[in-house]
Motif scaffolding. Structure first.
Motif, PDB file in Angstrom:
ATOM      1  N   LEU A  49       0.971  -0.837   0.021  1.00 18.47           N
ATOM      2  CA  LEU A  49       0.231   0.247   0.104  1.00 18.47           C
ATOM      3  C   LEU A  49       1.086   1.047  -0.211  1.00 18.47           C
ATOM      4  N   ARG A  53       0.508   3.802  -2.641  1.00 19.76           N
ATOM      5  CA  ARG A  53       0.603   5.430  -2.767  1.00 19.76           C
ATOM      6  C   ARG A  53       1.607   6.533  -2.931  1.00 19.76           C
ATOM      7  N   ARG A  54       2.198   6.008  -3.374  1.00 15.44           N
ATOM      8  CA  ARG A  54       3.401   6.503  -3.621  1.00 15.44           C
ATOM      9  C   ARG A  54       3.053   6.944  -5.062  1.00 15.44           C
ATOM     10  N   GLU A  57       0.449   8.926  -6.286  1.00  8.97           N
ATOM     11  CA  GLU A  57       0.653  10.454  -5.424  1.00  8.97           C
ATOM     12  C   GLU A  57       1.405  11.196  -6.243  1.00  8.97           C
ATOM     13  N   GLU A 135      -0.982  13.977  -0.110  1.00  9.21           N
ATOM     14  CA  GLU A 135      -1.950  13.040   0.686  1.00  9.21           C
ATOM     15  C   GLU A 135      -3.676  13.133   1.025  1.00  9.21           C
ATOM     16  N   TRP A 138      -4.700  10.480  -1.613  1.00  5.82           N
ATOM     17  CA  TRP A 138      -5.329   9.081  -1.285  1.00  5.82           C
ATOM     18  C   TRP A 138      -5.564   8.574  -0.602  1.00  5.82           C
ATOM     19  N   ARG A 139      -6.134   9.153   0.638  1.00  6.46           N
ATOM     20  CA  ARG A 139      -7.213   8.611   1.848  1.00  6.46           C
ATOM     21  C   ARG A 139      -8.157   8.912   1.436  1.00  6.46           C
ATOM     22  N   PHE A 142      -8.287   5.685  -0.620  1.00  9.20           N
ATOM     23  CA  PHE A 142      -8.856   4.909  -0.087  1.00  9.20           C
ATOM     24  C   PHE A 142     -10.048   4.755   1.237  1.00  9.20           C
ATOM     25  N   SER A 192       0.184   0.547   7.334  1.00  5.18           N
ATOM     26  CA  SER A 192       0.572   1.203   6.386  1.00  5.18           C
ATOM     27  C   SER A 192       0.784   3.256   6.613  1.00  5.18           C
ATOM     28  N   THR A 196       4.235   5.554   7.201  1.00  6.78           N
ATOM     29  CA  THR A 196       5.100   6.537   7.021  1.00  6.78           C
ATOM     30  C   THR A 196       3.974   7.501   7.925  1.00  6.78           C
ATOM     31  N   ASP A 200       5.076  11.910   7.102  1.00 11.67           N
ATOM     32  CA  ASP A 200       3.321  12.515   6.732  1.00 11.67           C
ATOM     33  C   ASP A 200       3.059  13.588   7.189  1.00 11.67           C
TER      34      ASP A 200
END
Length: 398
Positions: A49, A53-54, A57, A135, A138-139, A142, A192, A196, A200
């Motif tokens: 994950l 994510r990387r 983004e 960020e 991404w959140r 998810f 995850s 991070t 973050d």
């Protein structure tokens, strides 16, 4: 020693109700129960994950931010200064007045310049707007995926509609594959987030976030091992419901879409307060504390899971107070206040204060110049007004 500790840790009295042992939880070809070793899969899935994510983004969120007009603010950089940099890195990022005076003497600089240097240096470490946007994207991706997955998994489950069904046949409740993957998805995501944390965006409730992540991981892990799967799925879907509105609120705030941001903020506030202060206590806390006692007597796992749930509820109350304050200010001002958890930059306001102080110091000179000029202009106009021009070009005094 290690074997004895292992035997003590997995003693059935800790994890299972009285009268039930691990032998009663043996699997067969048709019946599968949660196995603690299954949770080890969450670690590699969490790392996957992080990689996803990387890539998300950089390949999607960052280009999207530029297309939507999210621009990073140009920040003035602090001038290189070994003495101040050493103090900043090793001792303190926000020194007091006495330390500022001492540093000013060491560097042979005015106090105001030392204060400005520390402000600019702190701002250099603050996350950029595009980083916050990525960020949040991404959140949001998810949370909306997880929430929809939870609804798809639970919509036909009896305990979603009748909460007493969470305890029917407990703890000998077979594990369905859809519930297993839903659990693994949620646990991997929170691992995850832990991985991070150093990278973050750090907000003012950073410590509360750590407590929240730890309590959530412990709760998911323990509920899986003790087969609190049904109550655990309710906890996860309730939490994801409000988070689906929080992240787009941030996104539109970074885009400067104030009306859309304000509307989403009010929706998020309503969903959060209702789900965390009404639905969660009744559906989860009351259910776990009271309804479960109709099936079995209290044991260690019962107390432990209730402590974790109450810890989450205390965090809900903490964040609800912040949200209620923001809603109150929204009603008074008609626009959403800046997120109280965010660490705002210092440069603009402080630079303006410095300019105001400089203007105040030069105020006497400025005022004297203005008044003298206005006096000359006023008296000059009176002198001109006291004269009349004749038709032959001569001037006659009145």
């Amino acid at each position: 020693m290690a074997h004895s500790l292992y035997e003590w840790l997995w003693h059935h009295e800790f994890w299972l109700p009285p009268g039930i042992t691990w032998e009663d939880m043996q699997e067969s070809e048709d019946v599968h129960y949660p196995q603690p070793r299954d949770l080890l899969l969450s670690i590699p899935f969490a790392l996957i994950l992080v990689v996803i994510r990387r890539v998300f983004e950089r390949a999607i969120a960052l280009p999207l931010s530029s297309k939507l007009g999210v621009r990073d603010k140009q920040r003035p950089k602090a001038q290189p200064n070994p003495v101040l940099e050493t103090f900043y890195s090793t001792r303190c990022k926000n020194p007091g007045e006495g330390e500022m005076l001492s540093l000013a003497k060491q560097c042979d600089l005015p106090l105001r310049k030392v204060e400005r240097w520390f402000r600019r240096r702190r701002n250099m470490n603050r996350p950029s707007l595009s980083k916050k946007f990525c960020e949040a994207c991404w959140r949001f991706t998810f949370y909306i995926s997880s929430f929809l997955t939870g609804l798809a998994v639970l919509y036909d489950k009896p305990w979603l509609w009748d909460h007493r069904e969470c305890w029917t046949g407990y703890p000998q409740q077979p594990l369905q594959s859809s519930l297993f993957w839903y659990y693994l998805l949620e646990l991997s995501f929170y691992w995850s987030l832990v991985f991070t944390l150093p990278f973050d965006v750090k907000r003012k409730d950073f410590k509360e976030q750590i407590v929240h992540h730890a309590a959530t991981i412990f709760l998911i892990s323990f509920s899986y091992c003790a087969n609190y799967i049904r109550i655990g799925t309710l906890v996860m879907v309730i939490h994801d419901a409000s988070d689906c509105f929080l992240e787009p609120t941030k996104i539109f705030n970074y885009m400067k879409w104030k009306k859309t941001c304000d509307s989403l903020f009010m929706i998020f506030s309503t969903v959060f307060l209702v789900s965390r202060l009404v639905v969660f206590p009744y559906t989860v806390l009351y259910n776990t504390y009271y309804y479960s006692m109709e099936i079995f007597q209290p044991f260690f796992g019962y107390y432990f899971v209730n402590v974790l749930l109450i810890t989450l509820q205390l965090l809900h109350v903490f964040w609800s107070c912040l949200i209620i304050h923001m809603v109150y200010m929204f009603i008074l001002r008609g626009t959403m206040e800046k997120d109280m958890r965010s660490d705002t930059e210092e440069s603009d306001k402080d630079e303006e204060k410095e300019k105001m102080r400089e203007k105040e110091k030069n105020g006497i000179t400025y005022f004297s110049n203005v008044t003298s000029n206005s006096y000359i202009q006023r008296n000059g106009s009176e002198l001109l007004n006291n004269r009349t021009h004749l038709t032959n070009g001569h001037v006659k005094e009145r």
